[in-house]
Design a protein around this motif. Structure first.
Motif, short mmCIF file in Angstrom:
data_model
loop_
_atom_site.label_atom_id
_atom_site.label_comp_id
_atom_site.label_asym_id
_atom_site.label_seq_id
_atom_site.Cartn_x
_atom_site.Cartn_y
_atom_site.Cartn_z
N UNK A 1 -8.15 -0.08 7.09
CA UNK A 1 -6.75 -0.27 7.47
C UNK A 1 -5.95 0.96 7.07
N UNK A 2 -5.21 1.51 8.04
CA UNK A 2 -4.48 2.77 7.82
C UNK A 2 -2.98 2.54 7.89
N UNK A 3 -2.27 3.23 7.01
CA UNK A 3 -0.81 3.16 6.99
C UNK A 3 -0.25 4.56 6.85
N UNK A 4 0.78 4.87 7.63
CA UNK A 4 1.48 6.14 7.54
C UNK A 4 2.76 5.96 6.73
N UNK A 5 3.00 6.89 5.81
CA UNK A 5 4.18 6.82 4.95
C UNK A 5 4.91 8.17 5.03
N UNK A 6 6.19 8.14 5.37
CA UNK A 6 7.01 9.35 5.42
C UNK A 6 8.12 9.27 4.37
N UNK A 7 8.55 10.42 3.89
CA UNK A 7 9.63 10.42 2.92
C UNK A 7 10.29 11.79 2.82
N UNK A 8 11.49 11.81 2.24
CA UNK A 8 12.23 13.06 2.02
C UNK A 8 11.76 13.67 0.71
N UNK A 9 11.31 14.91 0.74
CA UNK A 9 10.91 15.62 -0.47
C UNK A 9 9.83 14.89 -1.25
N UNK A 10 9.80 15.15 -2.56
CA UNK A 10 8.87 14.47 -3.47
C UNK A 10 9.62 14.17 -4.77
N UNK B 1 4.39 13.45 4.25
CA UNK B 1 3.76 12.47 5.14
C UNK B 1 2.38 12.15 4.59
N UNK B 2 2.13 10.86 4.36
CA UNK B 2 0.83 10.42 3.86
C UNK B 2 0.16 9.50 4.87
N UNK B 3 -1.15 9.64 4.99
CA UNK B 3 -1.98 8.71 5.74
C UNK B 3 -2.90 8.04 4.72
N UNK B 4 -2.70 6.74 4.50
CA UNK B 4 -3.42 6.01 3.46
C UNK B 4 -4.36 5.01 4.14
N UNK B 5 -5.63 5.09 3.80
CA UNK B 5 -6.64 4.21 4.40
C UNK B 5 -7.36 3.44 3.30
N UNK B 6 -7.41 2.11 3.41
CA UNK B 6 -8.10 1.35 2.38
C UNK B 6 -9.58 1.20 2.71
N UNK C 1 0.82 -1.20 0.00
CA UNK C 1 0.00 0.00 0.00
C UNK C 1 0.86 1.26 0.00
N UNK C 2 2.18 1.12 -0.21
CA UNK C 2 3.05 2.29 -0.21
C UNK C 2 2.81 3.14 -1.45
N UNK C 3 2.96 4.45 -1.26
CA UNK C 3 2.86 5.39 -2.36
C UNK C 3 4.21 5.50 -3.04
N UNK C 4 4.23 5.53 -4.38
CA UNK C 4 5.52 5.66 -5.07
C UNK C 4 5.35 6.48 -6.33
N UNK C 5 6.46 7.06 -6.77
CA UNK C 5 6.41 8.04 -7.84
C UNK C 5 6.33 7.39 -9.21
#
Length: 302
Positions: A229-238, A220-225, A1-5
């Motif tokens: 179910x919720x998942x937090x995703x953190x990352x540097x920049x975009x 910072x993303x909060x992704x809920x399906x 469920x991770x966000x990716x570019x």
């Protein structure tokens, strides 16, 4: 469920465009039997298309007389009184909807146009009978006719069966002069509904309407399906960058998020700082909630 570019679209400061295209479309097998004789899949109702062909459409509304949809002339889709069952039923129906669309595309690609036409007709019937789509239509019609009490009732009933459906596939929020607009879209060609794989792309536009330059440091993303179910995703920049956004200019990029359900939501924030003064503290810029949905909505792109 991770966000990716997936793709970087436009730097508004220069007007330049750089793109990385989505990977090639993959072929998909037909996954459910729509029609044809005595076989049927899932719960639903028998319907006939304009040519008189009989099809089993999964998950459509059934009235008390056992007729599909609005056969009795009523304006309300039938609902289960149990909200949890309603949500489960909604996920099942939206999965079926995604499968039907994928089947039609596969049939057309293989030049089985008769089959594609048959699935198209079943999709049209499904869209007419699907409670979420019907409620959306009823709300829109009630507002246009200024029947606001009816619109409020339809909205409340829609919230019971599909809470995510009230959330638009776009959002718009401003924090300290930094505006963040988002628009999501379902990517059929990268999805496999039969395996519970749904692929959503989203485009983000960040506009600096303040008088000070800022730099985007972290996301910072909060992704809920659709199951909650919720998942937090953190990352540097975009997209591998920490862009500087000057006053009265903007920055755009696109990314994506896979889900195991046909609907969900995202929200979050960007950590930024002003760069015109040494030692300026960081601050968070809100990304307002937006929907990820195979059904989409009527909202325009920004």
């Amino acid at each position: 469920m991770h966000s990716f570019t997936l793709k970087f679209f436009t730097d508004l400061n220069s007007g330049a465009t750089r793109s990385t295209h989505f990977p090639a479309r993959v072929s998909h097998g037909l996954v459910i039997d729509l029609d044809f004789g005595r076989r049927r899949v899932g719960s639903g109702c028998w319907v006939r298309d304009s040519a008189g062909r009989k099809s089993w459409v999964v998950g459509c509304a059934v009235d008390r007389n056992g007729n599909g949809g609005n056969a009795g002339g009523g304006e309300r889709p039938s609902l289960d009184p149990n909200p949890a069952q309603n949500q489960s039923s909604f996920l099942s129906r939206t999965q079926t909807y995604a499968m039907l669309k994928q089947q039609m595309e596969a049939a057309a690609k293989s030049e089985d146009y008769k089959e594609a036409a048959r699935i198209r007709d079943s999709l049209k019937i499904f869209e007419e009978e699907e409670p979420v789509l019907r409620f959306r239509r009823l709300i829109k019609e009630a507002v246009a006719a200024e029947r606001f009490e009816d619109a409020a009732r339809y909205r409340d009933e829609l919230k019971e069966i599909a809470p995510h459906s009230l959330l638009k596939c776009s959002s718009d929020a401003t924090t300290l002069g930094i505006r963040v607009q988002v628009r999501s879209v379902y990517i059929e060609g990268r999805s496999l509904p039969s395996r519970g794989q749904y692929f959503f792309a989203y485009r983000i536009r960040i506009t600096n309407n303040s008088d000070r330059p800022v730099q985007l440091l972290r996301r910072h993303w909060i992704i809920t399906d659709g199951n909650g179910k919720t998942e937090n995703v953190w990352g540097i920049g975009v997209i591998g960058e920490q862009p500087v956004i000057l006053p009265k200019t903007g920055f755009e990029y696109s990314s994506a998020c896979p889900l195991s359900t046909p609907s969900g939501r995202m929200e979050g924030d960007f950590e930024m700082k002003h760069i015109d003064r040494v030692g300026s503290p960081t601050f968070n810029v809100a990304i307002a909630p937006f929907s990820l949905s195979t059904l989409g909505d009527d909202a325009d792109t920004f």
